[in-house]
Every structure is written in C-alpha cells, then in structure tokens.
Design a protein around this motif. Structure first.
Motif, PDB file in Angstrom:
ATOM      1  N   THR A 134      44.523  38.736  32.020  1.00  0.00           N
ATOM      2  CA  THR A 134      44.509  39.913  32.879  1.00  0.00           C
ATOM      3  C   THR A 134      45.361  41.023  32.283  1.00  0.00           C
ATOM      4  OG1 THR A 134      44.084  38.640  34.882  1.00  0.00           O
ATOM      5  CG2 THR A 134      45.100  40.790  35.171  1.00  0.00           C
TER       6      THR A 134
ATOM      7  N   SER B  12      49.311  44.869  36.746  1.00  0.00           N
ATOM      8  CA  SER B  12      48.729  45.471  35.538  1.00  0.00           C
ATOM      9  C   SER B  12      48.381  46.936  35.762  1.00  0.00           C
ATOM     10  CB  SER B  12      47.488  44.688  35.102  1.00  0.00           C
ATOM     11  OG  SER B  12      46.390  44.891  35.985  1.00  0.00           O
ATOM     12  N   LYS B  13      47.949  47.274  36.967  1.00  0.00           N
ATOM     13  CA  LYS B  13      47.597  48.659  37.275  1.00  0.00           C
ATOM     14  C   LYS B  13      48.838  49.562  37.263  1.00  0.00           C
ATOM     15  CE  LYS B  13      43.150  48.053  38.036  1.00  0.00           C
ATOM     16  NZ  LYS B  13      42.093  48.722  37.249  1.00  0.00           N
TER      17      LYS B  13
ATOM     18  N   SER C 242      38.821  42.537  37.706  1.00  0.00           N
ATOM     19  CA  SER C 242      39.202  43.075  39.013  1.00  0.00           C
ATOM     20  C   SER C 242      39.055  42.034  40.102  1.00  0.00           C
ATOM     21  CB  SER C 242      38.340  44.298  39.339  1.00  0.00           C
ATOM     22  OG  SER C 242      36.969  44.005  39.153  1.00  0.00           O
ATOM     23  N   ASN C 243      39.928  41.058  40.059  1.00  0.00           N
ATOM     24  CA  ASN C 243      39.884  40.017  41.074  1.00  0.00           C
ATOM     25  C   ASN C 243      41.233  39.318  41.116  1.00  0.00           C
ATOM     26  OD1 ASN C 243      39.288  36.877  41.593  1.00  0.00           O
ATOM     27  ND2 ASN C 243      37.878  38.115  42.793  1.00  0.00           N
ATOM     28  N   ASP C 244      41.879  39.303  42.271  1.00  0.00           N
ATOM     29  CA  ASP C 244      43.217  38.721  42.365  1.00  0.00           C
ATOM     30  C   ASP C 244      43.261  37.231  42.046  1.00  0.00           C
ATOM     31  OD1 ASP C 244      44.704  41.025  42.883  1.00  0.00           O
ATOM     32  OD2 ASP C 244      44.211  40.975  45.001  1.00  0.00           O
TER      33      ASP C 244
ATOM     34  N   GLY D  49      43.050  36.893  38.340  1.00  0.00           N
ATOM     35  CA  GLY D  49      44.284  37.341  37.707  1.00  0.00           C
ATOM     36  C   GLY D  49      45.395  36.313  37.804  1.00  0.00           C
TER      37      GLY D  49
ATOM     38  N   ASN E 197      43.563  44.291  31.259  1.00  0.00           N
ATOM     39  CA  ASN E 197      43.832  45.360  32.222  1.00  0.00           C
ATOM     40  C   ASN E 197      44.971  46.271  31.803  1.00  0.00           C
ATOM     41  OD1 ASN E 197      41.925  43.890  33.598  1.00  0.00           O
ATOM     42  ND2 ASN E 197      43.097  43.693  35.482  1.00  0.00           N
TER      43      ASN E 197
ATOM     44  N   TYR F 165      46.977  41.319  38.948  1.00  0.00           N
ATOM     45  CA  TYR F 165      46.014  42.424  38.920  1.00  0.00           C
ATOM     46  C   TYR F 165      46.686  43.739  39.296  1.00  0.00           C
ATOM     47  CZ  TYR F 165      42.261  45.466  40.606  1.00  0.00           C
ATOM     48  OH  TYR F 165      41.439  46.532  40.837  1.00  0.00           O
TER      49      TYR F 165
END
Length: 346
Positions: free
Chosen positions: A87, A142-143, A75-77, A80, A91, A139
């Motif tokens: 990532t 991926s979400k 969880s870090n841009d 990522g 993720n 990041y």
C-alpha cells in the motif's frame, strides 16, 4: 486541456473519463489493468491508454500533458491492512514519484485523489480542511504522506491540488462492492437483508462517483492561482449520515428488505462529519447532485437490471478478494504486478 488519468479502468476512473471528455478535455488513461475486468453490464469504452503500473512511469510517459489526474491506488482499508508495505509502495512512494516526474516533464496541474478518511475519528464536530489529520489505516496514512510530500515540491510551474473525497457510492460500469452503500444495496438485493455489522452509530460523509468527477472537472477549470496547493473536502453536508441512516435508505430502496444491525464487529473507530464549504467557494458553487437515497435507488435498479450474482458481488467486485484470486492464479507476483506471459512451446 490534455489530461492523463491514472487508474482510468477503476471504479472512479471509469466514471471520471467520460465527464472530462464531455467537458472538452483530451483524455489519455494509464492503468495496469488490475480491475479492468470488474465490469457489470456492457464493457465501457476506454480512452486511448497506456497499460502500465504506476510504479513504472517515466518522465517521457508524462511529456506533453497539461494535467495529471491521479486516481490509481490500492483503495481499500482491509487490503491496506493486509499488505501495508505494498500500500505504501503504490499509494505513497509511487504517487510522490509520479508527481516529481510530472513536474520534471512540465506538467502544470496535478490533481490528487485524497480522502476524508484522513480525519479518522473526529466525533460530532464538522471538520474543515484545517482540522487535525488522524488517519487510522495504512490507506489513509498513505494519503496524508502524499499530500505532505507533493505540497513540498509545489512551485510557480507545478500546481497540485488535493481533493479529499468523501466515501464514494453509486453505480460505475466497473463496480466496487466493498464501499458501504454499494455493499449494503447489493447484500439487500441478494439476501433481502440490509446487514450492518457495526452498531450503526459511526458518521460517514458520502459522495456519488459522478459528483466526484464533477469536482475534478471543476478543479481543472479553476484559475490555477486560486486553488494552488490547496486541499478540498469533496461532498455535501446533507450526505453526512450514520451507518444506520444509510441502512434505512437502502431498506427504502430495495423492496421487501429489512434492516439487521448486528453490532458484532463492535463500534467503528472511524467516525467523522465533514464541512464542504471550501469546495463550494473554490469551484463556483459546486454542489453534489446525488443524495444517499437517490444513490440507493440507482444501485438497486442497476443491480437488478444487469443481474448481479452473489459470486461476482463477493468476488470480482470486492477488491481484496479479486486481487487474491489473481495471485492464486499466478497472474500477479507478490508485489501485485502482473506476471510476464510465458511464450508457448510449439
């Protein structure tokens, strides 16, 4: 309810577990331990847990649980962007695989920690859950992919919900220093300056880690048919603030500090204000308790109470640097898995 929390030794997980336990849930953790030692203050008491990389979970590991709260992620841009394939592996692919295994194991509820970063650059308009998704980083991308892929396998026996958290802030016994309010308070404590590298104009929605934990608790308690396969922004409109406003709150909380907006990184493309009315309606009037100003005061008090050092703040509590140190020490392989410990000789 018997609940498995992935990433229970992370920044959010360390706050989430006690909240779920206080609500009466039987919690088990699952974590590879990447950030287990990123502690400021007393070492937290973890629940019964499985030490395992989320990429290695089997159906048997998930058997008997009523719900999975899936927090584990890179969880870090910046991280990522540096390692986008890892990532996506962790993720995206591992998250969808976890959801499929949970469904096969008979787990009914699947709570997924998504992010308001999926909205990318939305300008001044308050974005609702139906707004176009414009992720700007691996990041956030991926979400989005996980939300789409997990929604596709939802049915009457498997009910996911996607909690799009605003940018987290606030103290956790397992600290993160690479999120905006936590970082600015720490830098102010260590240097006396609230240093903003952008021009300060981008909008950010913020939410305290404890308020995120409350939202997840409410999601476990909500009627399953009411929230089935829905997405909810988690936060409050009063915490839609510009980076410059965040800096001002920090300066007010840290005695003797001054604000310096350098603009050296140029304008940040990510700027969005978020509407949180849906989460209030779904979760019985849920409303975050923590303001940005209160969070800045809390962080100042905790940093000074436990004596945060510059070395730890810029190392142990910064995700990218912490992982790079583990790799340099040959504790992690190129995929960010822990290396096997070699047996000694005599």
């Amino acid at each position: 309810m018997r609940v498995l929390v992935t990433g229970h030794q992370g920044y959010l997980g360390t706050v989430m577990v006690p909240a779920l336990q206080a609500a009466g849930h039987d919690v088990t953790g699952l974590d590879s331990g990447l950030f287990a030692d990123c502690v400021l203050g007393p070492t937290p008491v973890d629940p019964p847990s499985i030490r395992m990389d989320v990429r290695d979970v089997t159906e048997a590991d998930l058997s008997g649980f009523d719900a999975v709260v899936h927090l584990a992620a890179l969880s870090n841009d910046p991280l990522g962007s540096l390692a986008p394939q890892i990532t996506y592996d962790i993720n995206h692919h591992a998250s969808v695989r976890l959801a499929r295994l949970a469904k096969d194991a008979g787990v009914r509820r699947f709570l997924y920690a998504s992010t308001c970063s999926v909205y990318g650059s939305a300008g001044e308009t308050l974005v609702t859950e139906s707004a176009p998704l414009r992720p700007l980083t691996p990041y956030a991308e991926s979400k989005v992919r996980v939300e789409d892929d997990v929604a596709a396998i939802a049915d009457s026996g498997f009910s996911p919900v996607f909690l799009r958290n605003a940018t987290a802030f606030g103290f956790s016994p397992r600290l993160r220093a690479d999120i905006v309010l936590n970082n600015l308070v720490g830098v102010a404590v260590l240097t006396g300056e609230v240093r903003v590298l952008s021009d300060g104009t981008p909008w950010r929605p913020l939410v305290h880690a404890q308020d995120i934990a409350t939202a997840f608790t409410r999601a476990l308690e909500a009627p399953i048919e009411k929230i089935h396969c829905a997405a909810y922004n988690v936060g409050t409109e009063t915490n839609n603030v510009t980076v410059a406003q965040i800096a001002a709150a920090v300066a007010a909380a840290v005695p003797g500090s001054t604000v310096a907006i350098t603009g050296e990184t140029g304008p940040d493309a990510r700027s969005y204000r978020v509407d949180f009315s849906a989460v209030r309606a779904a979760f019985d009037g849920y409303e975050p308790r923590w303001s940005v100003a209160d969070g800045a005061v809390e962080l100042y008090r905790q940093y000074t109470r436990w004596g945060v050092s510059e070395a730890d703040f810029t190392g142990r509590y910064t995700r990218l640097i912490h992982l790079e140190k583990l790799r340099a020490a040959r504790l992690l392989d190129s995929s960010l898995r822990f290396q096997p410990i070699e047996a000694g000789h005599g």
